[in-house]
Design a protein around this motif. Structure first.
Motif, PDB file in Angstrom:
ATOM      1  N   GLY A 166      22.265 -45.065  66.775  1.00 51.36           N
ATOM      2  CA  GLY A 166      23.031 -46.306  66.855  1.00 51.36           C
ATOM      3  C   GLY A 166      24.435 -46.217  66.310  1.00 51.36           C
ATOM      4  O   GLY A 166      25.073 -47.260  66.085  1.00 51.36           O
ATOM      5  N   LEU A 167      24.950 -45.005  66.093  1.00 54.32           N
ATOM      6  CA  LEU A 167      26.275 -44.863  65.482  1.00 54.32           C
ATOM      7  C   LEU A 167      27.420 -45.075  66.465  1.00 54.32           C
ATOM      8  O   LEU A 167      28.440 -45.688  66.128  1.00 54.32           O
ATOM      9  N   GLU A 168      27.295 -44.560  67.664  1.00 50.31           N
ATOM     10  CA  GLU A 168      28.412 -44.565  68.615  1.00 50.31           C
ATOM     11  C   GLU A 168      29.066 -45.946  68.776  1.00 50.31           C
ATOM     12  O   GLU A 168      30.297 -46.053  68.716  1.00 50.31           O
ATOM     13  N   PRO A 169      28.318 -47.034  68.953  1.00 52.75           N
ATOM     14  CA  PRO A 169      28.970 -48.335  69.122  1.00 52.75           C
ATOM     15  C   PRO A 169      29.680 -48.829  67.867  1.00 52.75           C
ATOM     16  O   PRO A 169      30.474 -49.776  67.941  1.00 52.75           O
ATOM     17  N   CYS A 170      29.401 -48.185  66.705  1.00 50.68           N
ATOM     18  CA  CYS A 170      29.974 -48.636  65.431  1.00 50.68           C
ATOM     19  C   CYS A 170      31.267 -47.923  65.054  1.00 50.68           C
ATOM     20  O   CYS A 170      31.963 -48.350  64.122  1.00 50.68           O
ATOM     21  N   ALA A 228      29.012 -35.918  58.824  1.00 44.77           N
ATOM     22  CA  ALA A 228      28.610 -35.538  60.173  1.00 44.77           C
ATOM     23  C   ALA A 228      28.853 -36.652  61.175  1.00 44.77           C
ATOM     24  O   ALA A 228      29.204 -36.389  62.330  1.00 44.77           O
ATOM     25  N   GLY A 229      28.653 -37.894  60.754  1.00 53.71           N
ATOM     26  CA  GLY A 229      28.778 -39.010  61.679  1.00 53.71           C
ATOM     27  C   GLY A 229      30.185 -39.544  61.846  1.00 53.71           C
ATOM     28  O   GLY A 229      30.641 -39.777  62.972  1.00 53.71           O
ATOM     29  N   LEU A 230      30.888 -39.728  60.718  1.00 56.48           N
ATOM     30  CA  LEU A 230      32.211 -40.361  60.754  1.00 56.48           C
ATOM     31  C   LEU A 230      33.362 -39.370  60.673  1.00 56.48           C
ATOM     32  O   LEU A 230      34.511 -39.740  60.913  1.00 56.48           O
ATOM     33  N   GLY A 231      33.080 -38.126  60.318  1.00 60.82           N
ATOM     34  CA  GLY A 231      34.149 -37.135  60.224  1.00 60.82           C
ATOM     35  C   GLY A 231      34.946 -37.216  58.942  1.00 60.82           C
ATOM     36  O   GLY A 231      36.151 -36.919  58.924  1.00 60.82           O
ATOM     37  N   ALA A 232      34.304 -37.609  57.843  1.00 68.11           N
ATOM     38  CA  ALA A 232      34.988 -37.682  56.558  1.00 68.11           C
ATOM     39  C   ALA A 232      35.406 -36.286  56.091  1.00 68.11           C
ATOM     40  O   ALA A 232      34.776 -35.280  56.424  1.00 68.11           O
ATOM     41  N   VAL A 259      18.742 -34.980  58.228  1.00 64.94           N
ATOM     42  CA  VAL A 259      19.052 -36.402  58.403  1.00 64.94           C
ATOM     43  C   VAL A 259      19.331 -36.653  59.873  1.00 64.94           C
ATOM     44  O   VAL A 259      20.001 -35.852  60.537  1.00 64.94           O
ATOM     45  N   SER A 260      18.826 -37.767  60.391  1.00 62.70           N
ATOM     46  CA  SER A 260      19.138 -38.155  61.765  1.00 62.70           C
ATOM     47  C   SER A 260      19.885 -39.478  61.778  1.00 62.70           C
ATOM     48  O   SER A 260      19.678 -40.344  60.916  1.00 62.70           O
ATOM     49  N   LEU A 261      20.783 -39.629  62.760  1.00 58.16           N
ATOM     50  CA  LEU A 261      21.568 -40.844  62.939  1.00 58.16           C
ATOM     51  C   LEU A 261      21.297 -41.412  64.323  1.00 58.16           C
ATOM     52  O   LEU A 261      21.316 -40.676  65.309  1.00 58.16           O
ATOM     53  N   LEU A 299      24.153 -53.553  63.083  1.00 56.07           N
ATOM     54  CA  LEU A 299      22.737 -53.938  62.960  1.00 56.07           C
ATOM     55  C   LEU A 299      21.807 -52.906  63.584  1.00 56.07           C
ATOM     56  O   LEU A 299      20.623 -52.847  63.241  1.00 56.07           O
ATOM     57  N   GLY A 300      22.331 -52.089  64.482  1.00 56.80           N
ATOM     58  CA  GLY A 300      21.507 -51.075  65.131  1.00 56.80           C
ATOM     59  C   GLY A 300      21.628 -49.692  64.527  1.00 56.80           C
ATOM     60  O   GLY A 300      20.959 -48.754  64.980  1.00 56.80           O
ATOM     61  N   LEU A 301      22.450 -49.530  63.497  1.00 51.73           N
ATOM     62  CA  LEU A 301      22.644 -48.219  62.877  1.00 51.73           C
ATOM     63  C   LEU A 301      21.434 -47.849  62.029  1.00 51.73           C
ATOM     64  O   LEU A 301      20.958 -48.645  61.201  1.00 51.73           O
ATOM     65  N   ARG A 302      20.939 -46.632  62.214  1.00 57.36           N
ATOM     66  CA  ARG A 302      19.809 -46.121  61.441  1.00 57.36           C
ATOM     67  C   ARG A 302      20.150 -44.732  60.910  1.00 57.36           C
ATOM     68  O   ARG A 302      20.616 -43.855  61.655  1.00 57.36           O
ATOM     69  N   VAL A 303      19.891 -44.529  59.617  1.00 56.67           N
ATOM     70  CA  VAL A 303      20.054 -43.225  58.969  1.00 56.67           C
ATOM     71  C   VAL A 303      18.686 -42.863  58.400  1.00 56.67           C
ATOM     72  O   VAL A 303      18.155 -43.580  57.544  1.00 56.67           O
ATOM     73  N   ARG A 304      18.109 -41.741  58.843  1.00 61.85           N
ATOM     74  CA  ARG A 304      16.728 -41.425  58.475  1.00 61.85           C
ATOM     75  C   ARG A 304      16.607 -40.014  57.913  1.00 61.85           C
ATOM     76  O   ARG A 304      17.221 -39.072  58.396  1.00 61.85           O
ATOM     77  N   THR A 305      15.763 -39.913  56.875  1.00 64.07           N
ATOM     78  CA  THR A 305      15.288 -38.622  56.376  1.00 64.07           C
ATOM     79  C   THR A 305      13.775 -38.585  56.604  1.00 64.07           C
ATOM     80  O   THR A 305      13.211 -39.480  57.227  1.00 64.07           O
ATOM     81  N   ALA A 306      13.120 -37.580  56.066  1.00 67.97           N
ATOM     82  CA  ALA A 306      11.680 -37.458  56.274  1.00 67.97           C
ATOM     83  C   ALA A 306      10.920 -38.670  55.749  1.00 67.97           C
ATOM     84  O   ALA A 306       9.911 -39.083  56.320  1.00 67.97           O
ATOM     85  N   ARG A 307      11.383 -39.266  54.649  1.00 68.36           N
ATOM     86  CA  ARG A 307      10.628 -40.397  54.084  1.00 68.36           C
ATOM     87  C   ARG A 307      11.433 -41.683  53.926  1.00 68.36           C
ATOM     88  O   ARG A 307      10.867 -42.716  53.568  1.00 68.36           O
ATOM     89  N   LEU A 308      12.730 -41.653  54.192  1.00 74.12           N
ATOM     90  CA  LEU A 308      13.571 -42.831  53.991  1.00 74.12           C
ATOM     91  C   LEU A 308      14.201 -43.297  55.290  1.00 74.12           C
ATOM     92  O   LEU A 308      14.487 -42.501  56.187  1.00 74.12           O
ATOM     93  N   GLU A 309      14.428 -44.596  55.369  1.00 69.39           N
ATOM     94  CA  GLU A 309      15.264 -45.162  56.417  1.00 69.39           C
ATOM     95  C   GLU A 309      16.310 -46.051  55.751  1.00 69.39           C
ATOM     96  O   GLU A 309      15.974 -46.897  54.925  1.00 69.39           O
TER      97      GLU A 309
END
Length: 214
Positions: free
Chosen positions: A203-207, A137-141, A199-201, A9-19
């Motif tokens: 709230g990822l660490e707890p997930c 970048a976040g999950l290491g896929a 892109v910024s992330l 619920l706290g995870l956020r993925v953001r670009t310049a105009r999108l969340e």
């Protein structure tokens, strides 16, 4: 607080105009209304699962049930994250990402839909780029896959623009008709070489444990 038990619920993925994030219940109702008003041209089938061809009420209900179902069925071995896409604070569609046995395979797949009123604005490319950043970048896929009907030009163009390469076809029987899908694959190496928005992330660490990413 609920977020302590369900940190997604706290995870956020953001670009310049999108969340991109999970919607609240009120936002989910608004997202369902977007789907009710249509997600593709009338008379065109765009998904193997025919949820988008139903009545407005059926499309709306499908969006709500899908959010609830995927949260309830989540395990680190089999998960699917339906992120609502927000533009200026309003939901306009969904970008999903899912995986099976991610801890070992390090591979995700993606799918999406946008309200018909929001097509043709570059949002589809930007939201896919955002979720690919989460994956690589976040999950290491190591790999990401996508697919679409061969006559559905827009998502195939998005895939090519973001560096995917052809990865075979499938032929599925739906309502007595054979539907051909083109599949594509993006490797980490090609993702790193491709131009993409910042892109910024948060709230990822707890997930990470929920994703099987550690």
């Amino acid at each position: 607080m609920l977020i302590d038990h369900w940190p997604l619920l706290g995870l956020r993925v953001r670009t310049a105009r999108l969340e991109l994030r999970l919607p609240t219940e009120d936002e989910l109702a608004e997202l369902a209304e977007v789907a009710a008003h249509g997600v593709h041209e009338p008379g065109k089938r765009r998904f193997l699962v025919s949820w988008a061809e139903g009545t407005p009420a059926e499309r709306a209900r499908s969006v709500v049930q899908n959010q609830w179902r995927r949260r309830g069925e989540w395990t680190p071995q089999s998960w699917s994250l339906d992120l609502a896409v927000f533009v200026e604070g309003r939901p306009v569609g969904v970008q999903d990402v899912w995986a099976r046995d991610f801890a070992v395979r390090r591979e995700v797949a993606t799918g999406s839909w946008l309200g018909l009123a929001y097509h043709g604005r570059g949002i589809g490319t930007e939201m896919r780029a955002a979720v690919l950043h989460l994956a690589f970048a976040g999950l290491g896929a190591a790999h990401a896959t996508s697919g679409s009907f061969v006559d559905n030009a827009a998502p195939l163009a998005v895939s090519r623009k973001l560096g995917y390469q052809p990865d075979g076809i499938s032929r599925d029987l739906c309502d007595g008709e054979v539907l051909v899908s083109q599949y594509l694959r993006l490797t980490r190496e090609n993702w790193e070489r491709t131009d993409r928005p910042e892109v910024s992330l948060t709230g990822l660490e707890p997930c990470l444990e929920l994703f099987g990413a550690r």
